[in-house]
Design a protein around this motif. Sequence first.
Motif, PDB file in Angstrom:
ATOM      1  N   GLU A 770      38.208  43.292  36.829  1.00  0.00           N
ATOM      2  CA  GLU A 770      39.596  43.211  37.306  1.00  0.00           C
ATOM      3  C   GLU A 770      39.803  44.089  38.533  1.00  0.00           C
ATOM      4  OE1 GLU A 770      42.347  43.932  34.167  1.00  0.00           O
ATOM      5  OE2 GLU A 770      41.652  42.253  32.949  1.00  0.00           O
ATOM      6  N   TYR A 773      38.301  42.258  41.410  1.00  0.00           N
ATOM      7  CA  TYR A 773      39.153  41.121  41.794  1.00  0.00           C
ATOM      8  C   TYR A 773      40.381  41.591  42.557  1.00  0.00           C
ATOM      9  CZ  TYR A 773      42.582  37.377  41.295  1.00  0.00           C
ATOM     10  OH  TYR A 773      43.547  36.436  41.545  1.00  0.00           O
ATOM     11  N   ASN A 774      41.048  42.619  42.024  1.00  0.00           N
ATOM     12  CA  ASN A 774      42.267  43.115  42.682  1.00  0.00           C
ATOM     13  C   ASN A 774      41.969  43.693  44.062  1.00  0.00           C
ATOM     14  OD1 ASN A 774      43.880  42.416  40.485  1.00  0.00           O
ATOM     15  ND2 ASN A 774      43.512  44.370  39.444  1.00  0.00           N
ATOM     16  N   GLN A 777      40.627  40.566  46.383  1.00  0.00           N
ATOM     17  CA  GLN A 777      41.390  39.320  46.366  1.00  0.00           C
ATOM     18  C   GLN A 777      41.816  38.873  47.762  1.00  0.00           C
ATOM     19  OE1 GLN A 777      44.904  39.565  43.956  1.00  0.00           O
ATOM     20  NE2 GLN A 777      45.150  37.348  43.777  1.00  0.00           N
ATOM     21  N   LYS A 778      42.121  39.837  48.635  1.00  0.00           N
ATOM     22  CA  LYS A 778      42.606  39.487  49.976  1.00  0.00           C
ATOM     23  C   LYS A 778      41.531  38.812  50.833  1.00  0.00           C
ATOM     24  CE  LYS A 778      41.600  44.151  51.704  1.00  0.00           C
ATOM     25  NZ  LYS A 778      42.179  45.398  52.237  1.00  0.00           N
ATOM     26  N   THR A 784      43.203  31.905  44.963  1.00  0.00           N
ATOM     27  CA  THR A 784      42.009  32.170  44.154  1.00  0.00           C
ATOM     28  C   THR A 784      42.401  33.037  42.959  1.00  0.00           C
ATOM     29  OG1 THR A 784      40.580  32.091  46.100  1.00  0.00           O
ATOM     30  CG2 THR A 784      39.697  33.152  44.144  1.00  0.00           C
ATOM     31  N   THR A 785      42.161  32.538  41.756  1.00  0.00           N
ATOM     32  CA  THR A 785      42.560  33.255  40.541  1.00  0.00           C
ATOM     33  C   THR A 785      41.409  34.078  39.990  1.00  0.00           C
ATOM     34  OG1 THR A 785      41.873  31.453  39.085  1.00  0.00           O
ATOM     35  CG2 THR A 785      44.112  31.344  39.997  1.00  0.00           C
ATOM     36  N   PHE A 786      41.725  34.885  38.999  1.00  0.00           N
ATOM     37  CA  PHE A 786      40.693  35.680  38.331  1.00  0.00           C
ATOM     38  C   PHE A 786      39.679  34.761  37.650  1.00  0.00           C
ATOM     39  CE2 PHE A 786      39.180  38.144  34.593  1.00  0.00           C
ATOM     40  CZ  PHE A 786      38.532  39.155  35.283  1.00  0.00           C
ATOM     41  N   PHE A 789      37.205  33.837  40.104  1.00  0.00           N
ATOM     42  CA  PHE A 789      36.412  34.973  40.580  1.00  0.00           C
ATOM     43  C   PHE A 789      35.311  35.384  39.614  1.00  0.00           C
ATOM     44  CE2 PHE A 789      35.802  39.610  40.607  1.00  0.00           C
ATOM     45  CZ  PHE A 789      35.339  39.784  41.903  1.00  0.00           C
ATOM     46  N   GLY A 799      33.161  34.013  44.429  1.00  0.00           N
ATOM     47  CA  GLY A 799      33.336  34.947  43.331  1.00  0.00           C
ATOM     48  C   GLY A 799      32.027  35.566  42.900  1.00  0.00           C
TER      49      GLY A 799
END
Length: 987
Positions: A770, A773-774, A777-778, A784-786, A789, A799
């Motif tokens: 997480e 991903y956070n 993410q940019k 694009t969702t978790f 990823f 991902g």
Amino acid sequence: MQNKGLIKLFALLFGLVSIYQLSFTFITSKVEKDAETYAASRISETEEDYVAKREALEASYLDSIGSKPILGYTTYDDAKKKELNKGLDLKGGINVTLQISVKDILKGLANNTKNPVFNRALAMADEASKNSDETYLELFFEAFDQIKGDTKLASPDIFANKGLSDEINFQMTDDEVKPIIRRKIDESIVSAFEVLRERIDGFGVTQPNIQREGTSGRIVVELPGARDIERARDLLSSTAQLEFWETYEQNNPYIGQFFVNANERLREILEPEEQARDSLSKPESEIDSLLSDVAQDSLDLTAEANPLLGKLIPASPGSHAIARVAISDTAEVGSYLRMPEIRRLLPAEVQFTKFAWERPPKDAEVVELYALKSNRDGVPRISGDVVSDAQATFDQFNKPAVSMTMNTRGAKEWERLTGDAYNNQTGIAIVLDNKVYTAPGVSSGPISGGRSEITGTFTVNETKDIANVLRAGKLPASAEIIDSFVVGPSLGQEAIDSGFMSFLIAMVFVLLWMIFYYGKAGFFADVALIFNILLIFGVLTSLGAVLTLPGIAGIVLTIGMSVDANVLIFERVREELARGKGKAQAVADGFNNALSSILDANITTGLTAIILFIFGSGPIKGFATTLLIGIVTSLFTAIFITRLLVDWYISKKGRNLDFATGITKNLFKNMGINFLSKRKIAYVISIVLVALSIFSLITKGLQEGVDFVGGRNYQIRFERPVSASEISAELSQTLGSASAKTFGEANQIMVTTNYKVDVQGNEVDDEILEILYNTLQKYFPEGTTFEDFKPGGTNDNIGVLKYRKVGPTIADDIKKNAFLAIIGSLAVVFLYILLRFRKWQFSLGAVTAVFHDVLIVLGIFSMTAAIMPFNMEIDQAFIAAILTVIGYSLNDTVVVFDRIREVVGLKGWKNGEHINQALNSTLSRTLNTSLTTLVVLLAIFVFGGETLRGFMFAMIVGVIVGTYSSVFIATPVMFDSLKKKITSGNQ
């Protein structure tokens, strides 16, 4: 050659069996492509949950034709069991090493005793296990012996309890008890093994592999092709500890008063300055806005001012939970409720209360907190061992659920429990692995018959897995994932493509080179080589071995090295022809004279491959396996198949076979290089290179991968090129310690971190994913969702494509095994050469050359790691490369030594002329083999994929250095040490 008919029969049978074995792989491949076509024609890529629906359609197609006959001798289901197994790096999937907690088993055998000596010995064993190779059980015994005083293992409050009364009594000594405990521990691990096997059988992947690692309590599980990585991981690490508890309600006055008192005590404990700083800096959150919409009690408390009550939200109407908490606050609230000074505030009426969290629904922002009625021993009213059957089903609202049936004892207790819940108007929490899955109330009196149901926000797969683990039973102890390797399916396909490309290029070059250099004889060698490849794949399939990407590298390397036997034979035949012998006699003598060198060279390479197989793991075993199979099949095809073809050709009148072409006929002929006269120059060059290597290793060291230091690394692909240094800086802020390096193309990086490296558990893995991903993410396309990823997610092209986790303990074991592998291979080869050549000087020369080669390869890695545009970390694959370099170097050296022994045996050790003569006579073979091997390695290096680049670079350097050392180090060292002995003997 004698027994030609028998050899032809064997060759025919081997070939037919190999084709038969490989036919299953071709059949399954075609059927699965048909399934993909079928699914693609019935679903659009724009549909929601496209990947899941596509997989469901493919599975439905394969199920429908699974038992239909194919070609009259098999079915798809049968062929699937017999096809060539592909490893994770070619198929995707998950490989984990589970550590069964021996500590938990010991505590269970001792009935969770409070005996201070026993528990102190456990604590000492915990500490000692961090820096010891001994098993946890032996460390516990050692610690207990140190501090036991008058306490015995057979004490009533340790192992001489009711549960072990049939085997352990009070009169027994510690030495009598220890074997019984060892056996009990082993039985528990076997039980865990069988439980995991049953779970895996119900998971639905083909060709799963599960095996124990000695007596260490470790179990290795491989699930090739598993796409739902989270599901697989949870299935393996879940203990399936099912419990049934009666709940306290949210209006319970004792529980309410406890929270008020706990909140006040926490105010006193926590620093006032920290409270004030948090109050000023904390922005309004979604929970704050939610709180404003919920009616608060008379205290009217806010989250900012109150450390505990401020984080609690009233439970949903009709729920049997006591409160709700934001998921982001659960760790903090949980730590408060576990604090001894807070636990002491529980009123006497509820002093043994056990707090448990709800299993969070997908995408939930809050979870419910339950208070479970418990006793002094913390034992639930009913445990999962009363469940006799469990099935995935659907509830009254047609939602996925799990139906359970209890045995007679469980049914009686279930009736009492439901009766109490009905009378007290409370709920019954059904808890699996410390998570509350559901907590229904009882509205119509006690429930008889022992049937119950677990409901909740489940998917069909989740209910299947829950039913599966309940039927299989609980693990006897917790199982921690201490090593895991996850590969996405798209990366596996890329590995197949790149591996096939390198294989094809290497194959074409070798085939053309042999024809260019040896003419028609080279064509016969090519036929034998193609037959050799067929046999390798046939044997791999028949043995059920697993083909990995390093395994493909092993096969490609075998192609390069298998020509060595034919080169040795053809060079000896050319020598016999040059002496004026007839074709038939020259061929016979050439094959016979080359046999000794061929066997010596292949045996030394085989010994290093065996060492690699013993001490390696995972893909490295695959490399060793294919190398060993390749050595055996290469010997058979070079010695027998090539001989059959050559004898057949020259048996016909008028056919000419020169074992050369017009260009190569006189190449390397009458070479008179005085190699020994240049040995001092070679010594100086080598001393300088070795000194530079040692200096770099001491000052700069090597870039150790997670295999050796522990940690996690992630191969992440983006849609566009990214800056590794920029990402590295950002991740260092969130993970504390992290590095990112470009891995292959500019849109791909490898992230390495030792964040919480000592902490195991799926929660930490999820937390790091997480964070990644956070933070990243940019850099991904909008939307694009978790799920896109994470590894094995819904988007195969971006991902996390590959994920590796190694715990500190197993990293130490890998490092130790790597050291043992290198030392073991050197010792074994030293002894073999000593026995084969009967003079220790030969062994000294060979081992000196090997040390020389290994040090220079390590030194080059150390000096160039910072400037090379590919991964140069030292991992298990690098150790495989070092051992292969050792094998290749020895292969080359032994061929030279074999010729020296032959020449000197005829003419004596008078001076170095005869050694120079032997070196010159093997020069053509040395350069031929080195050139073909190098081209093969370069093909893998360029086309074999990013994962293999560092591995291949080490091999390329090793082949170059090994070729040099066999001529300029091994032979001169042997000569100088032997010359001193002869000189001193003459004196």
